[in-house]
Structure formats: C-alpha cells, structure tokens
Design a protein around this motif. Structure first.
Motif, mmCIF file in Angstrom:
data_model
loop_
_atom_site.group_PDB
_atom_site.id
_atom_site.type_symbol
_atom_site.label_atom_id
_atom_site.label_comp_id
_atom_site.label_asym_id
_atom_site.label_seq_id
_atom_site.Cartn_x
_atom_site.Cartn_y
_atom_site.Cartn_z
ATOM 1 N N ARG A 20 0.836 -1.195 0.000
ATOM 2 C CA ARG A 20 0.000 0.000 0.000
ATOM 3 C C ARG A 20 0.868 1.241 0.000
ATOM 4 N NH1 ARG A 20 -5.122 -1.709 1.956
ATOM 5 N NH2 ARG A 20 -5.030 -3.896 2.446
ATOM 6 N N GLN A 21 0.696 2.062 -1.013
ATOM 7 C CA GLN A 21 1.488 3.282 -1.149
ATOM 8 C C GLN A 21 0.760 4.442 -0.485
ATOM 9 O OE1 GLN A 21 4.376 3.411 -2.965
ATOM 10 N NE2 GLN A 21 4.304 1.283 -3.642
ATOM 11 N N LEU A 22 1.540 5.414 -0.051
ATOM 12 C CA LEU A 22 0.951 6.646 0.485
ATOM 13 C C LEU A 22 0.595 7.540 -0.695
ATOM 14 C CD1 LEU A 22 0.431 8.275 3.154
ATOM 15 C CD2 LEU A 22 2.687 9.270 2.821
ATOM 16 N N HIS A 23 -0.674 7.925 -0.772
ATOM 17 C CA HIS A 23 -1.121 8.842 -1.818
ATOM 18 C C HIS A 23 -0.411 10.179 -1.590
ATOM 19 C CE1 HIS A 23 -4.182 9.579 -4.889
ATOM 20 N NE2 HIS A 23 -4.280 10.790 -4.420
ATOM 21 N N SER A 24 -0.040 10.890 -2.638
ATOM 22 C CA SER A 24 0.758 12.108 -2.413
ATOM 23 C C SER A 24 -0.057 13.158 -1.653
ATOM 24 C CB SER A 24 1.234 12.673 -3.745
ATOM 25 O OG SER A 24 0.111 13.062 -4.482
ATOM 26 N N GLY A 25 0.624 13.865 -0.762
ATOM 27 C CA GLY A 25 -0.040 14.885 0.059
ATOM 28 C C GLY A 25 0.506 14.854 1.470
ATOM 29 N N ARG A 26 0.278 15.963 2.201
ATOM 30 C CA ARG A 26 0.789 16.060 3.566
ATOM 31 C C ARG A 26 -0.197 15.410 4.520
ATOM 32 N NH1 ARG A 26 0.881 19.754 7.842
ATOM 33 N NH2 ARG A 26 -0.766 20.983 6.874
ATOM 34 N N ILE A 27 0.300 14.559 5.405
ATOM 35 C CA ILE A 27 -0.589 13.899 6.367
ATOM 36 C C ILE A 27 -1.061 14.930 7.386
ATOM 37 C CG2 ILE A 27 -0.833 12.038 8.067
ATOM 38 C CD1 ILE A 27 1.637 10.700 6.724
ATOM 39 N N GLU A 28 -2.380 15.078 7.524
ATOM 40 C CA GLU A 28 -2.926 16.049 8.480
ATOM 41 C C GLU A 28 -3.602 15.380 9.669
ATOM 42 O OE1 GLU A 28 -5.426 18.608 6.150
ATOM 43 O OE2 GLU A 28 -3.707 19.456 5.100
ATOM 44 N N THR A 29 -4.163 14.188 9.461
ATOM 45 C CA THR A 29 -4.863 13.482 10.537
ATOM 46 C C THR A 29 -4.664 11.984 10.375
ATOM 47 O OG1 THR A 29 -6.604 15.153 10.233
ATOM 48 C CG2 THR A 29 -7.104 13.352 11.735
ATOM 49 N N GLY A 30 -4.572 11.296 11.516
ATOM 50 C CA GLY A 30 -4.530 9.836 11.492
ATOM 51 C C GLY A 30 -5.685 9.278 12.296
ATOM 52 N N ILE A 31 -6.239 8.170 11.815
ATOM 53 C CA ILE A 31 -7.253 7.447 12.592
ATOM 54 C C ILE A 31 -6.605 6.093 12.828
ATOM 55 C CG2 ILE A 31 -9.603 6.519 12.566
ATOM 56 C CD1 ILE A 31 -9.989 8.890 10.415
ATOM 57 N N ILE A 32 -6.217 5.868 14.075
ATOM 58 C CA ILE A 32 -5.222 4.827 14.313
ATOM 59 C C ILE A 32 -5.805 3.652 15.105
ATOM 60 C CG2 ILE A 32 -2.898 4.380 15.262
ATOM 61 C CD1 ILE A 32 -2.879 6.512 13.018
ATOM 62 N N ALA A 33 -5.507 2.456 14.587
ATOM 63 C CA ALA A 33 -5.755 1.187 15.295
ATOM 64 C C ALA A 33 -7.241 0.879 15.511
ATOM 65 C CB ALA A 33 -4.994 1.154 16.622
ATOM 66 N N ALA A 34 -8.053 1.110 14.476
ATOM 67 C CA ALA A 34 -9.469 0.715 14.545
ATOM 68 C C ALA A 34 -9.569 -0.804 14.630
ATOM 69 C CB ALA A 34 -10.195 1.206 13.301
ATOM 70 N N SER A 35 -10.544 -1.298 15.403
ATOM 71 C CA SER A 35 -10.742 -2.760 15.483
ATOM 72 C C SER A 35 -11.048 -3.335 14.120
ATOM 73 C CB SER A 35 -11.978 -3.112 16.308
ATOM 74 O OG SER A 35 -11.924 -2.628 17.528
ATOM 75 N N GLU A 36 -11.830 -2.544 13.366
ATOM 76 C CA GLU A 36 -12.222 -3.009 12.042
ATOM 77 C C GLU A 36 -12.315 -1.802 11.127
ATOM 78 O OE1 GLU A 36 -15.223 -6.687 11.987
ATOM 79 O OE2 GLU A 36 -16.123 -4.858 11.213
ATOM 80 N N LEU A 37 -11.762 -1.955 9.941
ATOM 81 C CA LEU A 37 -11.786 -0.876 8.959
ATOM 82 C C LEU A 37 -12.487 -1.408 7.715
ATOM 83 C CD1 LEU A 37 -10.305 1.911 8.932
ATOM 84 C CD2 LEU A 37 -8.471 0.775 7.704
ATOM 85 N N LEU A 38 -13.668 -0.872 7.385
ATOM 86 C CA LEU A 38 -14.372 -1.323 6.182
ATOM 87 C C LEU A 38 -13.878 -0.496 5.001
ATOM 88 C CD1 LEU A 38 -16.158 -2.616 8.391
ATOM 89 C CD2 LEU A 38 -18.136 -2.148 6.962
ATOM 90 N N VAL A 39 -12.984 -1.084 4.229
ATOM 91 C CA VAL A 39 -12.379 -0.351 3.104
ATOM 92 C C VAL A 39 -13.356 -0.282 1.928
ATOM 93 C CG1 VAL A 39 -10.426 -0.255 1.518
ATOM 94 C CG2 VAL A 39 -10.087 -1.113 3.835
ATOM 95 N N ILE A 40 -14.071 -1.388 1.683
ATOM 96 C CA ILE A 40 -15.039 -1.467 0.577
ATOM 97 C C ILE A 40 -14.391 -0.975 -0.705
ATOM 98 C CG2 ILE A 40 -17.451 -0.976 -0.079
ATOM 99 C CD1 ILE A 40 -18.098 -0.438 2.785
ATOM 100 N N ASP A 41 -13.340 -1.667 -1.083
ATOM 101 C CA ASP A 41 -12.494 -1.277 -2.206
ATOM 102 C C ASP A 41 -13.283 -1.087 -3.508
ATOM 103 O OD1 ASP A 41 -10.226 -0.878 -3.731
ATOM 104 O OD2 ASP A 41 -10.063 -3.016 -4.173
ATOM 105 N N SER A 42 -12.953 -0.046 -4.244
ATOM 106 C CA SER A 42 -13.658 0.187 -5.511
ATOM 107 C C SER A 42 -12.704 0.158 -6.696
ATOM 108 C CB SER A 42 -14.370 1.541 -5.451
ATOM 109 O OG SER A 42 -13.429 2.560 -5.186
ATOM 110 N N THR A 43 -11.524 -0.439 -6.496
ATOM 111 C CA THR A 43 -10.558 -0.403 -7.606
ATOM 112 C C THR A 43 -10.889 -1.423 -8.690
ATOM 113 O OG1 THR A 43 -9.124 -1.753 -6.225
ATOM 114 C CG2 THR A 43 -8.577 0.574 -6.375
ATOM 115 N N SER A 44 -11.493 -2.574 -8.309
ATOM 116 C CA SER A 44 -11.743 -3.580 -9.348
ATOM 117 C C SER A 44 -13.086 -3.380 -10.040
ATOM 118 C CB SER A 44 -11.634 -4.988 -8.764
ATOM 119 O OG SER A 44 -12.466 -5.104 -7.643
ATOM 120 N N ALA A 45 -14.038 -2.695 -9.400
ATOM 121 C CA ALA A 45 -15.340 -2.426 -10.028
ATOM 122 C C ALA A 45 -15.977 -1.236 -9.329
ATOM 123 C CB ALA A 45 -16.237 -3.652 -9.908
#
Ligand code: NIG
Ligand code: FE
Length: 447
Positions: free
Chosen positions: A4-29
């Motif tokens: 996983r690459q970091l998208h270009s841009g300055r990091i302003e906020t982090g949401i760290i260590a969630a029990s579950e992260l629903l990514v619901i990826d949209s790259t394949s469709a």
C-alpha cells in the motif's frame, strides 16, 4: 492487495488502530454485485491517514511505520475498539417538506389503506398543501434541524428531492432550500427535481407534463437547482410514456434520470429505467424477473427502500436476495418522507433490510456506501476508503460492523469526519508519536 502506497499529500490526521476498517475497495469495479456485496475488503486493526480533505492511505496498523516518514507528527484519533467505515450515503430522501401526517398513520393502523387515504385527499397532496403554505425560511429551519440528526447518525451525503410543490413556485422553493442547506451544514446534498411526484389537483395531467417539459426543466437547469430528474411511475399517477417524455427531455437538458419504479404494482419500471439509462431505479417491490435481469445487465442501481414497507405495514418487500443473486447492484436508502417513511435513520433501515429482506449485516454496509454512491453517480469520489477519495468517514463505538445492525435503535456513531474534518462527536486528538507509544504500552481506558 499488494503493497500500500501513500497517496501524495501532507498527512494532516490519522485514525489509528481501529478494530475493524471497512475499506469497501472500488478499484476492481465501481459497484458491488453478487458475492462481492457481502465480501468486500475489511482490515482488522486498521489505520487511515488523511490530508487535504482526502484519504491518503489505508492499511493495517502494523504497516504504519513503513509509510509515515520518521519524525513526522500530526494529530491522531485513537480508534481502538471502534469500527471505521466510509461515511454513510442516503441516496433517496424527501427531506424538505412542511407539516406532518400522524393522523394518516393512526388511520392506517386502524385499517385504512395508503392509496385509500390518498384518494380521499390525503397522502402526497396533503403535504403539497402544507409545503406550499410554508415559507422558505420555515422549510430551511426544519431541514437544518433534521440534518443535524442525520449527521449524528453517520450520514455524510444525502439526496434530496422536490415533489411536494407540483407548481413551479413551490418546487423551486424546495430545491433552493436544499441548495441553501448544502451551504449551511456539513452533510453533502445532492438535489433531484421530482416535479412529477403526483398530478397537481385541479390541473389536467397533460398540461402539467407540458409545463414540466417546456418551462420547469429548462429553468431548473438555468438556475442550477438539480442534478437529477425523478418521476413516480405508478397506476393512477404517471405512466411509462410520461417517463419517456419527461426523462428524455431532462436528459436533453443535462439532468440524469431516476425513477420511483414498481413500488405498489409491476409497471415494468425497472426495464423502463434501464432503457432510459437511469442512474437508479428506486423501490422495486414488484419488479419482475425480466426487470431484474435488465437491471443486472446495466449500470442502473436498484435502490431498495424497505423502510416504507415497514412503516406502511406492507408485506411485499423488494426481493433483495433474488436481485443480488441475479447480479443487480443494490443500494439501500431511507425514502424519508412524511407519508410512507417518517424516519431518516439509515442504520435502522439497515436492520429492517437484514430482518425483512435477508440481507446480511455486511451486505447492508456495501448497500449504503459504494452502491449508494453509484446511485448518486459519485462512486469516483465517495463510498469507499480508497486513497485519493474524499475523506468522509464514520467511527462507530463498537468493535465490529455487525453490531451496528444487530443492536438496533441505538446510535452507535462516535465521530463523523467530512472532507477530512471532524464534524460530529468527541474529537480528542493526540500526537502521532504519543499514539505510537500508547500502542506499544497499552493503557487504553485508564488514562
Ligand atoms: O417515495 N412513492 C411516492 N412517494 C413517496 C411517498 C410520499 C408521501 O406519501 O408523502 C415514496 O414512498
Ligand atoms: Fe420516494
């Protein structure tokens, strides 16, 4: 998924260590169909990095150190014990209206039918009178109050229809109110012109349809009041031929189409929506197998509104399982309106979809995120936690997403983030380095 690459841009906020992260990826469709609706990407112990209103990175917390440059610090939210999802999207609402109709609710409980009440001068026509009588500032105040609660339920984008005016003055008043509300608070609003919601009392249908085509549609576009045009196709209301005329004309003017289809009876509404290249077909209670197949073969989203069946006490829910199996991209929405569904509580509708339509607690999340985004033609910017997308997120106070539909009637929302900013909930932020230390020496809960 690869590295996983970091998208270009300055990091302003982090949401760290969630029990579950629903990514619901949209790259394949661009939408979720069949098996994929209930099997999208979920990261246990996941983190998200945001910057400039967009998502820069999502991934396992263990990989954070490989993407955050050493020494860099930024404010973080400690998401341990929380579930993080894309902002919820309600793709079908009638948010702006005057008055209420609790007496009709009461009459229905005593046995009167929805159509019977409508034929006796109640129903949509009643709200039309009340909305015509309300001033723009009254409608704005009502809308604003509703939106505060809508935001607190985790909804970051809401579609809003006109349709309780049935004359140019009131239809445009409703759409202006929706546009003003968009400027006044954080929930993003998508507007739809639904002049053809009912036939205005005292006016022949033919002359009203002419007025919509020749006067209202060009003015809606000239004043930039709406992005979509919708029509209620139903026995005794508008016919498929009316839809061909109105939505055809709307398209010439650059508006995208939606249809209230097959709600009370089968009028081949789904196939009609596909033939008109509608972005969504909504309700679909009585859609036949051919209509389902037509939807499955198209980009048109089936927006299911089980809250209206629940509220009207009708047994004929949309055949969600059959549609999902047929390959229809299914979304869920509230249909918030004073007659057939007096709630804007989308998480509650998710529970109704689970128990009444047998959608799984995972599928309902796909249906109110990526597929709902697609029903608003916004799947490129919202609906999943993909790097580069708008940073609209909800943090829920529970360790997994299934608890949200299961423990119903409780508001599980902890924090809402819209375009990278905390817009609801406790925003206790701590520095990234302190957060990392906490992760190394867990003392969570006893600070
Ligand atoms: O989406 N289908 C038509 N319109 C609304 C009901 C509106 C009302 O009863 O006020 C609906 O269910
Ligand atoms: Fe509706």
């Amino acid at each position: 998924m690869g590295e996983r690459q970091l998208h270009s841009g300055r990091i302003e906020t982090g949401i760290i260590a969630a029990s579950e992260l629903l990514v619901i990826d949209s790259t394949s469709a661009p939408d979720l169909r069949g098996e994929r609706l209930g099997h999208f990407e979920i990261i246990p112990d996941g983190s998200v990095l945001l910057g400039d209103g967009t998502i820069l990175w999502v991934g396992p917390t263990s990989a954070l150190r490989t993407v955050v440059p050493t020494g860099q610090s930024f404010p973080c939210i400690d998401a341990r014990g929380l579930t993080v999802t894309p902002g919820l999207i309600d793709a079908h609402s009638h948010l702006v209206f005057g008055g209420t109709r609790e007496d009709e609710f009461d009459a229905r409980i005593r046995g009167k039918g929805y159509l019977e009440i409508a034929q006796a001068g109640g129903g949509i026509k009643r709200t039309v009178q009340l909305t015509r009588a309300a001033s723009e500032s009254e409608l704005f105040a009502l809308g604003r109050e509703r939106l505060q609660e809508i935001l607190s339920l985790g909804i970051t984008t809401l579609e809003v229809k006109s349709g309780y005016g049935l004359d140019q003055e009131t239809e445009f008043k409703m759409l202006r109110v929706a546009r003003e509300l968009a400027e006044a608070q954080p929930v993003e609003i998508v507007t739809t012109f639904l002049g053809a919601h009912e036939i205005p009392p005292g006016i022949p249908k033919e002359s009203y349809v002419n007025e919509i085509e020749q006067v209202m549609l060009p003015e809606v576009v000239r004043q930039d009041l709406a992005e979509f045009c919708d029509i209620f196709v139903e026995q005794g209301v508008y016919t498929p031929d009316d839809a061909v005329r109105i939505l055809g004309k709307a398209r010439e003017y650059g508006l995208k189409a939606k249809i209230h289809a097959d709600q009370m009876s089968d009028s081949d509404g789904a196939a009609l929506a596909v033939s008109l290249q509608a972005i969504s077909a909504d309700h679909l209670n009585y859609t036949n197998p051919e209509g389902q197949a037509a939807l499955a073969a198209s980009r048109c989203i089936g927006v299911l509104l089980p809250g209206s069946d629940f509220f009207l006490g009708l047994p004929h829910y949309p055949p969600a399982r059959k549609m999902i199996e047929a390959g229809v991209a299914v979304a869920l929405a509230t249909d918030f309106n004073p007659g057939s569904c007096m709630t804007y509580n989308l998480p509650l509708i998710m529970t109704v979809a689970c128990t009444q339509m047998r959608m799984s607690p995972t599928e309902v999340f796909g249906a109110v995120t990526l597929n709902a985004a697609r029903a608003l033609d916004r799947s490129e910017t919202i609906g999943s936690l993909a790097p580069g997308k708008q940073a609209d997120l909800v943090l829920f106070s529970c360790p997994n997403h299934k608890l949200i539909s299961y423990h119903f009637g409780k508001n599980h929302v902890h924090t809402v983030i819209k375009k990278g900013k905390v817009v609801y909930g406790p925003s206790r932020l701590l520095a990234y380095n302190d957060m990392l230390q906490q992760l190394n020496h867990p003392t969570h809960g006893d600070e």
